[in-house]
Design an enzyme around this catalytic site. Structure first.
Site, PDB file in Angstrom:
ATOM      1  N   ASP A  42      20.882  37.284  -8.485  1.00 56.22           N
ATOM      2  CA  ASP A  42      20.603  35.871  -8.301  1.00 56.22           C
ATOM      3  C   ASP A  42      21.132  35.524  -6.915  1.00 56.22           C
ATOM      4  OD1 ASP A  42      19.823  33.296  -8.538  1.00 56.22           O
ATOM      5  OD2 ASP A  42      20.599  32.993 -10.552  1.00 56.22           O
TER       6      ASP A  42
HETATM    7  C1  BGC Z   1      18.481  30.377  -9.441  1.00 56.41           C
HETATM    8  C2  BGC Z   1      17.352  31.341  -9.731  1.00 56.41           C
HETATM    9  C3  BGC Z   1      16.338  31.314  -8.616  1.00 56.41           C
HETATM   10  C4  BGC Z   1      17.055  31.637  -7.328  1.00 56.41           C
HETATM   11  C5  BGC Z   1      16.115  31.667  -6.151  1.00 56.41           C
HETATM   12  C6  BGC Z   1      19.061  30.564  -8.059  1.00 56.41           C
HETATM   13  O1  BGC Z   1      19.931  29.550  -7.754  1.00 56.41           O
HETATM   14  O2  BGC Z   1      19.493  30.535 -10.403  1.00 56.41           O
HETATM   15  O3  BGC Z   1      16.742  31.011 -10.939  1.00 56.41           O
HETATM   16  O4  BGC Z   1      15.307  32.222  -8.854  1.00 56.41           O
HETATM   17  O5  BGC Z   1      18.041  30.655  -7.082  1.00 56.41           O
HETATM   18  O6  BGC Z   1      15.703  30.426  -5.797  1.00 56.41           O
END
Ligand code: BGC
Length: 691
Positions: A252
């Site tokens: 993440d």
């Molecule tokens: C989120 C993810 C997301 C990623 C990219 C993160 O903060 O938890 O779900 O895909 O950002 O934007």
């Protein structure tokens, strides 16, 4: 080429090969790459200006990772979902929770395919839209991004998304694992025993992996002490080991990776969106012998394997004309219609028949708010949003007078309701109340420790319901809200979720009876907060128990306000004659369960038929029953259909942490078929034995 020199495979060679041969060429290509080249594959790369722009307009272009012009390797081009594509002006579908309420696997596959086409049409080839985190508590701020509280429903919907998306691009399944508290997501340690992990929090991820998902995103939180991006038990033992996952694991984003050596050894393949811990630090760690080069080779093999698999996939016809096109708007409308759940309908309050109505009051600040979900990473900016007010106007036509009051002045709203034939009150949640908590000066999103409506909303609906007996409450939000206290005062309640850019039209279709409601709750709506597991949004450590959702209600004998799987219709369905294909099956066998469902009411409709299995004689503690099958069927008035489900004994196993094995008990199993998880909605019952 010098005589005797080895010619290493190029990317073009890899793409031209298939199967074993391709795999072999990838291995040889990886062997020939320098350490630097390999490590470049393993992280995202953002320019400083992109980071700055991202603060103001997140997802303004795909996040890129692992481009190597010299080797001809294309980057991964990642963008977010899951309610549509986060780039530019894409179609905004109903949120996943609303689509979870459709229980329509075929529709989900079509929706996901449409999203993938839009992503490809805007330069992305890697889609982070498959969020299957289990909703342990409805207060999770990102509940809207997932499909509900049940592992089976989550798995089937997630798998449908993977199938649909992967006709065009790589799908990323997230957030692995146990991510279901928003505000403490960067530090919370989820303590969970092995059996609970395997039976409750992981089966749906496994289902998506079995469907061939290209990638899995590790979650921010820790599980049993280890950050998910470093968690060798999750990533190496279970995902890559036991499940045989051949795709890549990406982190993440910001703060998703915390340590170079731990992440590399733990099984992380790609750090996103930037090389904070991989890149130079990983190079050093390999050179110092802290990370074996074979670990890097394994990661790069996985990355190249998926890049090659998807390199030539898809169609010729991607382009701006496919983005937010009318075909996708129709799909968004279909999903919104099927996801609306009719929770209450006393004395036939609904539908409001257009010909019989001359004046309608519409009340509430949400009625005219484009309310399509939170403002976190999954935010979609569609070209338009039909609000509930707009939808009622569109469908009501010229002969229906509609008066709108936002409700700030309660007396005014009351007056409008009192002088109308019927009243629609739209209340609930918006991006201010829940959602992904994005860092920044203004607090947005977050969790809900209390599931009540705002006191102003309750007062408003009570005031208007007091002067108009035909009062319809439309609830918006990402998951359960409390209805006790005010529920008895209103005629009808509809749960509309965040219904997407066509949502207002869909809600109006249901209100006016142009569409027969067919959605069913993918999450239990409790009577009060105390019926749920404890939920502390700032928890540093939290215990995830074996029981949550309907399993917990069943076990404790609690009555929710509205049970999992529940949803009314304007017609009546009758469940008749259950047929269980065999009295006994072997532990590796399966059997057919058939039930007849009839539409005995006056209108055509769609019903979601549910199959649950119980374990009355188990030697271990097990849920009273668990969802093991569902089917959405369409029935004309007077029509009946036979619905059949295949039950495999191996899907009834429990996980034995002592032997590290799944155990199919040789004992009796109960079968329940019906319209919801509530005992009174499960009229068809039988049993069989595994021998
Ligand atoms: C989120 C993810 C997301 C990623 C990219 C993160 O903060 O938890 O779900 O895909 O950002 O934007």
């Amino acid at each position: 080429m010098k005589r005797g020199a080895v010619r290493y495979p190029t990317w073009v060679d890899v793409l031209e090969a298939q199967g074993e041969q391709r795999e072999d060429l990838i291995l040889r290509m990886v062997r020939a790459m320098t350490l630097r080249q390999k490590i470049r594959q393993m992280a995202g790369r953002m320019h400083v200006w992109e980071m700055l722009v991202s603060v103001f307009r997140y997802n303004f272009r795909p996040f890129r990772a692992g481009e190597d012009r010299k080797l001809g390797l294309p980057p991964l081009r990642f963008t977010d979902g899951p309610r549509g594509v986060a780039l530019n002006r894409s179609t905004c579908f109903p949120v996943s929770m609303a689509r979870g309420a459709t229980w329509d696997v075929d529709l989900e596959e079509r929706v996901s395919e449409a999203m993938a086409v839009e992503a490809r049409s805007q330069g992305a080839d890697f889609f982070g839209g498959v969020c299957v985190n289990l909703l342990r508590h409805p207060g999770w701020g990102r509940a809207q991004e997932t499909f509900g509280e049940d592992p089976y429903l989550l798995g089937e919907m997630g798998a449908a998304m993977v199938r649909g998306a992967q006709r065009h691009l790589m799908a990323c399944v997230k957030h692995f694992a146990c991510n279901s508290i928003e505000e403490s997501r960067f530090y919370v340690d989820v303590r969970v025993d092995e059996r609970t992990l395997r039976e409750v929090y992981l089966p749906h991820f496994r289902r998506c992996v079995e469907e061939g998902a290209a990638a899995v995103m590790s979650a921010y939180n820790r599980v049993n002490g280890q950050y998910c991006a470093h968690n060798a038990h999750l990533l190496r033992d279970i995902l890559k080991g036991e499940w045989g996952f051949r795709g890549l694991v990406m982190s993440d984003f910001v703060l998703g990776t915390r340590d170079t050596v731990r992440a590399a050894l733990g099984g992380l393949d790609v750090e996103m969106p930037q090389a904070w811990y991989f890149g130079r630090k990983l190079l050093r760690a390999v050179r110092r012998g802290k990370v074996p080069e074979t670990v890097v080779d394994e990661a790069v093999t996985r990355i190249l394997r998926q890049k090659a698999r998807f390199a030539r996939l898809g169609e010729e016809d991607y382009g701006p004309h496919r983005v937010a096109c009318s075909e996708h708007a129709d799909l968004a409308l279909e999903a919104a219609r099927k996801g609306v759940v009719l929770l209450k309908n006393e004395g036939g309050t609904l539908p409001l028949r257009l010909g019989e109505l001359s004046k309608l009051a519409v009340v509430g600040r949400l009625a005219d708010l484009p309310n399509i979900g939170d403002h976190g990473s999954s935010r979609v900016r569609p070209p338009y949003v039909v609000t509930v007010l707009q939808g009622l106007r569109n469908r009501g036509g010229k002969s229906l007078e509609i008066v709108y009051r936002d409700g700030r002045d309660v007396a005014e709203a009351r007056e409008a309701a009192g002088s109308s034939d019927a009243c629609v009150v739209v209340v609930g949640l918006s991006a201010r109340d829940e959602g992904e908590a994005m860092p920044g000066p203004v607090k947005v999103g977050g969790d809900r420790e209390d599931l009540s409506l705002r006191p102003q909303d309750v007062r408003l609906l009570e005031e208007v319901a007091a002067v108009n007996s035909r009062c319809v409450v439309v609830l918006e939000g990402g998951s359960a809200v409390l209805t006790a206290g005010w529920r008895d005062r209103v005629g009808a309640i509809l749960m509309a979720w965040y219904p997407g850019m066509e949502g207002g039209n869909a809600v109006a279709d249901v209100i006016f009876g142009l569409v027969n409601p067919s959605g069913k709750l993918p999450v239990t709506f409790p009577e009060d907060n105390d019926q749920l597991p404890p939920f502390n949004k700032k928890a540093r450590s939290v215990e995830y128990d074996y029981y949550h959702g309907y399993r917990l209600f069943d076990k404790r004998g609690l009555r929710p306000a509205f049970p999992f799987g529940f949803g009314l219709s304007y017609t009546t369905y009758e469940y008749r004659s259950l047929n269980i294909g065999a009295e006994e099956i072997e532990a590796d066998g399966s059997l057919l369960v058939e039930a007849e469902v009839a539409n005995v009411g006056p209108l055509a409709g769609e019903e979601v038929v549910q199959l649950y299995v119980g374990y009355p004689a188990s030697e271990v503690d097990r849920p009273v029953k668990e969802l093991k099958g569902f089917a959405r069927i369409r029935l004309e008035p007077g029509e009946s259909k036979r619905v059949s489900f295949t039950l495999r004994a191996k899907d009834l196993a429990y996980y034995d942490p002592e032997s590290h094995r799944w155990v199919v008990e040789k004992t009796a199993y109960d079968v329940y078929v019906g319209a919801s998880s509530a005992p009174e909605d499960l009229p068809l019952r039988g049993s069989f034995r595994v021998v």
